[in-house]
Design a protein around this motif. Structure first.
Motif, PDB file in Angstrom:
ATOM      1  N   GLU A  22      11.273  20.998 -74.008  1.00  0.00           N
ATOM      2  CA  GLU A  22      11.575  21.442 -72.648  1.00  0.00           C
ATOM      3  C   GLU A  22      11.507  22.961 -72.541  1.00  0.00           C
ATOM      4  O   GLU A  22      11.114  23.500 -71.506  1.00  0.00           O
ATOM      5  CB  GLU A  22      12.947  20.922 -72.230  1.00  0.00           C
ATOM      6  CG  GLU A  22      13.002  19.408 -72.113  1.00  0.00           C
ATOM      7  CD  GLU A  22      14.392  18.889 -71.804  1.00  0.00           C
ATOM      8  OE1 GLU A  22      14.499  17.854 -71.120  1.00  0.00           O
ATOM      9  OE2 GLU A  22      15.382  19.523 -72.238  1.00  0.00           O
ATOM     10  N   GLU A  27       7.919  23.815 -71.993  1.00  0.00           N
ATOM     11  CA  GLU A  27       7.504  23.557 -70.611  1.00  0.00           C
ATOM     12  C   GLU A  27       8.003  24.660 -69.677  1.00  0.00           C
ATOM     13  O   GLU A  27       7.274  25.092 -68.763  1.00  0.00           O
ATOM     14  CB  GLU A  27       8.031  22.189 -70.163  1.00  0.00           C
ATOM     15  CG  GLU A  27       7.392  21.010 -70.888  1.00  0.00           C
ATOM     16  CD  GLU A  27       7.975  19.687 -70.420  1.00  0.00           C
ATOM     17  OE1 GLU A  27       8.015  19.475 -69.198  1.00  0.00           O
ATOM     18  OE2 GLU A  27       8.406  18.892 -71.278  1.00  0.00           O
ATOM     19  N   LYS A  41      16.463  20.509 -67.541  1.00  0.00           N
ATOM     20  CA  LYS A  41      15.138  21.135 -67.474  1.00  0.00           C
ATOM     21  C   LYS A  41      14.724  21.357 -66.028  1.00  0.00           C
ATOM     22  O   LYS A  41      14.217  22.431 -65.674  1.00  0.00           O
ATOM     23  CB  LYS A  41      14.098  20.260 -68.178  1.00  0.00           C
ATOM     24  CG  LYS A  41      12.699  20.877 -68.203  1.00  0.00           C
ATOM     25  CD  LYS A  41      11.630  19.904 -68.638  1.00  0.00           C
ATOM     26  CE  LYS A  41      11.261  18.947 -67.516  1.00  0.00           C
ATOM     27  NZ  LYS A  41      10.096  18.106 -67.843  1.00  0.00           N
ATOM     28  N   LEU A  96      18.583  22.895 -73.369  1.00  0.00           N
ATOM     29  CA  LEU A  96      17.240  22.333 -73.317  1.00  0.00           C
ATOM     30  C   LEU A  96      16.765  21.924 -74.702  1.00  0.00           C
ATOM     31  O   LEU A  96      17.031  22.609 -75.700  1.00  0.00           O
ATOM     32  CB  LEU A  96      16.249  23.360 -72.739  1.00  0.00           C
ATOM     33  CG  LEU A  96      16.524  23.876 -71.327  1.00  0.00           C
ATOM     34  CD1 LEU A  96      15.469  24.897 -70.945  1.00  0.00           C
ATOM     35  CD2 LEU A  96      16.557  22.738 -70.322  1.00  0.00           C
TER      36      LEU A  96
END
Length: 334
Positions: free
Chosen positions: A16, A19, A321, A12
């Motif tokens: 990401e 998130e 992701k 990632l």
């Protein structure tokens, strides 16, 4: 709600990771753990996570005591703790000679003393604002911190595999961090951590035993096979590169197969090595099945002595992701 962490490993981008950690907080995960390797500076990424979240604990899994100086680790830990308002956990470990020397150009030696002394230095720096230290491998004339830490003490978790380091962890740390842990190893590791804690005059129940657990929730038999295949590259990589983890995996009963994986990997035949990883071994080292089956297996880890299971999505490539978020959703605490 059951306590459950999530680990963000390779695959990632830094944004990401943020998130995924925000999603984990929304779903009730109690902690998020950031590896480093080649995926970006973990302290920087965790700082971004800190300012984007409010409740979730944030930890390193792990910071190598060989590739940063002890005062640098202390400063970095203090910064993430400051921006998270006291939610940081410092996970430290020795890493591996095959990473430290060829990838970082540092000498790998005296791993246990270096780890102990790094923890001493970090704690003194946070507590006192300065540190002078003369140890077996670390000698610091004086280093002072130019800001007041948010907390004078930050929890320290130590990565450990075999008895000596597990017992050292019980002695000096608030938690142990395991990975590639079978249920049998979980039981053994918990006993060694408790023995170290007792030797230091500590209550063993006050030392957390946490483990990263590779999770692959699936909806049907075909998806189960896909998940098993998705774990092959990382398990083959660990078996091929890291003697410590190859020994650990061999305890699950696949010593000859893992030796073949090692030979193929080190000969540059990585695809062949991946194909040779036994599917039953993957199912012992990870959690694969329907979301309900995954939750049941995580509960088995708790019963075996893992007080904090840490869900680890193993993702890479396009759509990583989204796949990581699918795992985080499917395994979310209840």
């Amino acid at each position: 709600m059951e306590r459950l962490g999530v680990a963000v490993t390779a695959g990632l981008a830094p944004n990401e990771v943020v998130e995924c950690v925000k999603l984990a907080e929304e779903l009730g995960y109690e902690s998020a753990w950031m590896a480093e390797g080649h995926g970006g500076d973990q302290f920087s990424v965790l700082t971004a996570c800190a300012v984007a979240t409010e409740r979730i604990r944030l930890g390193t899994s792990i910071t190598s005591v060989f590739v940063r100086s002890a005062p640098t680790i202390g400063m970095a830990a203090a910064c993430v703790d400051y921006f998270s308002k006291g939610r940081f956990v410092l996970g430290v470990g020795s890493s591996h000679k095959v990473q430290v020397e060829p990838e970082h150009g540092m000498v790998f030696a005296n791993a246990v003393p270096r780890l102990r002394e790094t923890v001493d230095v970090v704690r003194a720096l946070l507590r006192d604002g300065q540190v002078s230290y003369q140890g077996e491998v670390i000698n610091i004339e004086n280093f002072d911190l130019w800001f007041k830490p948010y907390r004078p003490e930050i929890p320290v978790y130590v990565a450990a595999v075999f008895p000596k380091m597990l017992e050292t962890t019980g002695e000096i740390a608030q938690g142990a961090l395991l990975t590639w842990c079978t249920l049998d190893h979980a039981r053994t590791a918990a006993r060694h951590v408790a023995a170290g804690a007792e030797r230091a005059g500590k209550d063993p129940s006050q030392v957390e035993v946490a483990s990263l657990i590779s999770c692959g929730p699936a909806g049907n038999a075909a998806e189960v096979e896909q998940m098993i295949d998705s774990f092959r590259p990382v398990i083959a990589g660990y078996a091929g590169r890291f003697p410590r983890y190859r020994r650990l995996m061999a305890l699950a009963g696949y010593e000859e197969e893992l030796e073949t994986v090692r030979r193929e990997w080190q000969a540059g035949r990585q695809q062949e090595a991946m194909a040779l990883v036994p599917a039953p071994l993957i199912q012992k080292l990870g959690v694969v099945g329907t979301p309900e089956q995954c939750r049941e297996r995580l509960e088995e880890y708790r019963e075996a002595g893992i007080s904090l299971p840490i869900v680890s999505p193993r993702v890479s490539g396009p759509g990583a992701k989204e796949r990581a978020m699918d795992v985080i959703r499917a395994c979310a605490p209840r």
